[in-house]
Design a protein around this motif. Structure first.
Motif, short mmCIF file in Angstrom:
data_model
loop_
_atom_site.label_atom_id
_atom_site.label_comp_id
_atom_site.label_asym_id
_atom_site.label_seq_id
_atom_site.Cartn_x
_atom_site.Cartn_y
_atom_site.Cartn_z
N GLY A 92 0.93 -1.37 -0.05
CA GLY A 92 0.02 0.06 0.06
C GLY A 92 0.73 1.52 0.04
N GLN A 93 0.20 2.27 -0.76
CA GLN A 93 1.18 3.53 -0.77
C GLN A 93 0.54 4.63 -0.27
OE1 GLN A 93 0.61 6.25 -3.03
NE2 GLN A 93 2.49 7.61 -2.48
N SER A 94 0.95 5.58 0.54
CA SER A 94 0.33 6.66 1.14
C SER A 94 -0.70 6.35 2.06
CB SER A 94 -0.03 7.59 -0.13
OG SER A 94 -0.16 8.71 0.67
N MET A 95 -2.17 6.64 1.50
CA MET A 95 -3.29 6.35 2.44
C MET A 95 -3.34 4.93 2.27
SD MET A 95 -6.76 7.68 0.49
CE MET A 95 -7.86 6.59 1.38
N GLY A 96 -3.06 4.32 1.27
CA GLY A 96 -3.13 2.95 1.06
C GLY A 96 -2.42 1.96 2.03
N PRO A 173 -15.66 16.58 -5.77
CA PRO A 173 -15.23 17.19 -4.53
C PRO A 173 -15.63 16.87 -3.09
CG PRO A 173 -16.14 18.66 -6.42
CD PRO A 173 -16.40 17.37 -6.70
N GLY A 174 -16.70 16.39 -2.90
CA GLY A 174 -17.37 15.82 -1.69
C GLY A 174 -16.44 14.51 -1.44
N THR A 175 -16.03 13.67 -2.31
CA THR A 175 -15.35 12.49 -2.14
C THR A 175 -13.93 12.76 -1.73
OG1 THR A 175 -16.65 11.25 -3.75
CG2 THR A 175 -14.46 10.48 -3.20
N ALA A 176 -13.23 13.72 -2.29
CA ALA A 176 -12.09 14.30 -2.25
C ALA A 176 -11.78 14.73 -0.63
CB ALA A 176 -11.58 15.28 -3.11
N ARG A 177 -12.86 15.47 -0.33
CA ARG A 177 -12.91 15.92 1.35
C ARG A 177 -13.00 15.01 2.33
NH1 ARG A 177 -13.65 21.36 1.35
NH2 ARG A 177 -13.62 21.23 3.77
N ALA A 178 -13.84 13.80 1.92
CA ALA A 178 -13.78 12.87 2.85
C ALA A 178 -12.63 11.97 2.85
CB ALA A 178 -15.11 12.02 2.36
N LEU A 179 -11.88 11.73 1.60
CA LEU A 179 -11.04 11.04 1.52
C LEU A 179 -9.76 11.68 2.16
CD1 LEU A 179 -10.88 9.91 -2.29
CD2 LEU A 179 -11.32 8.48 -0.34
N CYS A 182 -9.93 11.07 5.84
CA CYS A 182 -9.91 9.59 6.04
C CYS A 182 -8.28 9.34 6.52
CB CYS A 182 -10.13 8.87 4.94
SG CYS A 182 -9.72 6.92 5.24
N TRP A 183 -7.37 10.05 5.69
CA TRP A 183 -6.12 9.79 5.99
C TRP A 183 -5.55 10.63 7.20
CZ3 TRP A 183 -3.29 14.01 4.73
CH2 TRP A 183 -3.52 14.82 3.72
N ASN A 184 -6.09 11.78 7.41
CA ASN A 184 -5.85 12.89 8.25
C ASN A 184 -6.11 12.43 9.62
OD1 ASN A 184 -4.51 15.38 9.04
ND2 ASN A 184 -6.56 16.14 9.45
N ASN A 185 -7.55 11.89 9.68
CA ASN A 185 -8.02 11.44 11.06
C ASN A 185 -7.22 10.29 11.42
OD1 ASN A 185 -9.48 13.81 11.05
ND2 ASN A 185 -11.07 12.90 10.33
#
Length: 402
Positions: A92-96, A173-179, A182-185
């Motif tokens: 997995g890379q980055s958020m993966g 846009p809404g998906t990008a915000r949620a993603l 996801c990795w920030n939280n």
């Protein structure tokens, strides 16, 4: 190449090649499964199938609805791993990276290796609002995405940037915000030692200004038991696109030396009757290697076991306890052979050394097996006694609490 689907879901995955293990690749934020194509093209290891998929909200799944959470992604990737019906190495890379860690922790018996490439910590990055907001706002913003990639990478070609801009530009846009959230939280499991006990390789780009050496050290490395690290020069956050041949070489080495599944044998350990018997896990296979008067001593036995019939019963039962076992090194001196091995059992890792003494006909007359750590050895002895109850005297086994 073939594409398959998990049940009646929208989770599809691409399979390439064949082998007794599978490399499952998971991409990062705003990317798709094809970011791994250059690495896969440069792999040289044999006997390994490669598997790629798009995470919900990205790639060919931009119309997927939420929630976009670590648990949801891990469940989907886990369903792909389960459908393969073979040992897997998860990449997995980055958020993966945190996603594949969750999958591995839930399936330690199936996962024989874990590779984290420029990994976001499972606990998350916890960037303040003013820092995370530009990432949240990247959905549909192609110029913004291109600028971020240029900032965090040093080796992406214009062709790479063009393709990634198209792929990332499709994300809502809404998906990008949620993603991004996801990795920030992150996930609560990131606040404690990893639940995956097997071998781990961490790869980062030397010029990655986002996943820094400090972030890796504090958020990732200290959480694993068996970990290797590699830093790739002239590469940033997309090291797998910037230096695919180097990353492929690291994967080849990791696969060859650290990640064998049940009954696996390292390339520098020659197959023989003993190692083949562990492949078969059958009493008769062990019996074929033994002299009539063979003696078995082990750190999991309180006293030796003697005779071919009794020793083969013990070895058959013991081989069935391991979830995986790999012989990693061998040497010999006169009639003695020394085999180092690594195994998984009871959700953890066991290491040891086996010493074989053979007669002039090549039959094994004495076996000494040393297990570590002590806790795993005691648990193993107790479990072995249970499996051999009524066949081998219980006095040979540890009878204390597990």
């Amino acid at each position: 190449m073939r594409t398959e689907r998990v049940g009646d879901t929208d989770v599809r995955y691409q399979r390439n090649g064949s082998g007794d293990r599978a490399l499952v690749f998971v991409h990062g934020y705003l990317d798709d499964q094809h970011v791994w194509d250059p690495v896969i093209a440069d792999l040289t290891v044999e006997g390994v199938e490669t598997v790629q998929l798009d995470l919900a909200g990205m790639g060919e799944r931009t119309d997927a609805s939420g929630p976009f959470t670590p648990d949801r992604f891990a469940a989907e990737v886990g369903s792909v791993a389960d459908s393969l019906d073979k040992p897997v190495v998860l990449v997995g890379q980055s958020m993966g990276a945190p996603i594949v860690e969750l999958v591995a922790a839930a399936r330690p018996e199936r996962t024989v290796g874990l590779v984290l490439v420029t990994p976001v910590p499972l606990a998350g990055t916890h960037l303040p609002d003013e820092v995370i907001e530009p990432f949240r706002a990247l959905g549909g913003d192609r110029p913004g995405q291109r600028a971020i990639r240029r900032q965090l990478a040093v080796g992406l070609s214009e062709a790479d940037l063009d393709r990634l801009e198209v792929v990332g530009g499709r994300i809502l846009p809404g998906t990008a915000r949620a993603l991004a959230d996801c990795w920030n939280n992150g996930h609560p499991a990131g606040e404690r030692p990893s639940g995956y006990p097997g071998p781990v390789l961490v790869i980062r780009g030397a010029d990655d200004g986002f996943v820094t050496e400090e972030m890796v050290a504090n958020g990732t490395l200290k959480r694993f038991r068996a970990i290797e690290t590699a830093t790739v020069d002239h590469a940033g956050h997309w090291v797998h696109l910037e230096q695919p041949a180097v990353v492929a070489g690291l994967l080849d080495t990791f696969l060859a030396t650290s990640t064998r599944g049940a009954g696996g044998t390292a390339q520098d350990v020659q197959p023989q009757a003993w190692t083949k018997a562990f492949d078969d896990k059958a009493a008769d296979s062990f019996a074929a290697a033994f002299a009539d008067d063979v003696v078995l001593e082990a750190s999991v036995l309180t006293r030796p076991v003697e005779s071919r019939e009794r020793v083969k019963q013990v070895m058959e039962a013991a081989s069935g306890i391991y979830d995986s076992l790999a012989f990693t090194q061998e040497s010999s001196r006169g009639p003695r052979e020394y085999l180092e091995w690594e195994a998984t059992a009871f959700g953890g890792r066991i290491r040891g050394v086996t010493i074989l003494v053979k007669d002039e006909q090549g039959r094994i007359v004495h076996v000494a097996i040393h297990h570590r750590p002590l806790g795993a050895a005691l648990h193993f002895s107790s479990e072995l006694g249970e499996r051999l109850r009524g066949r081998i005297d219980a006095a040979h086994f540890y009878d204390g609490p597990r």
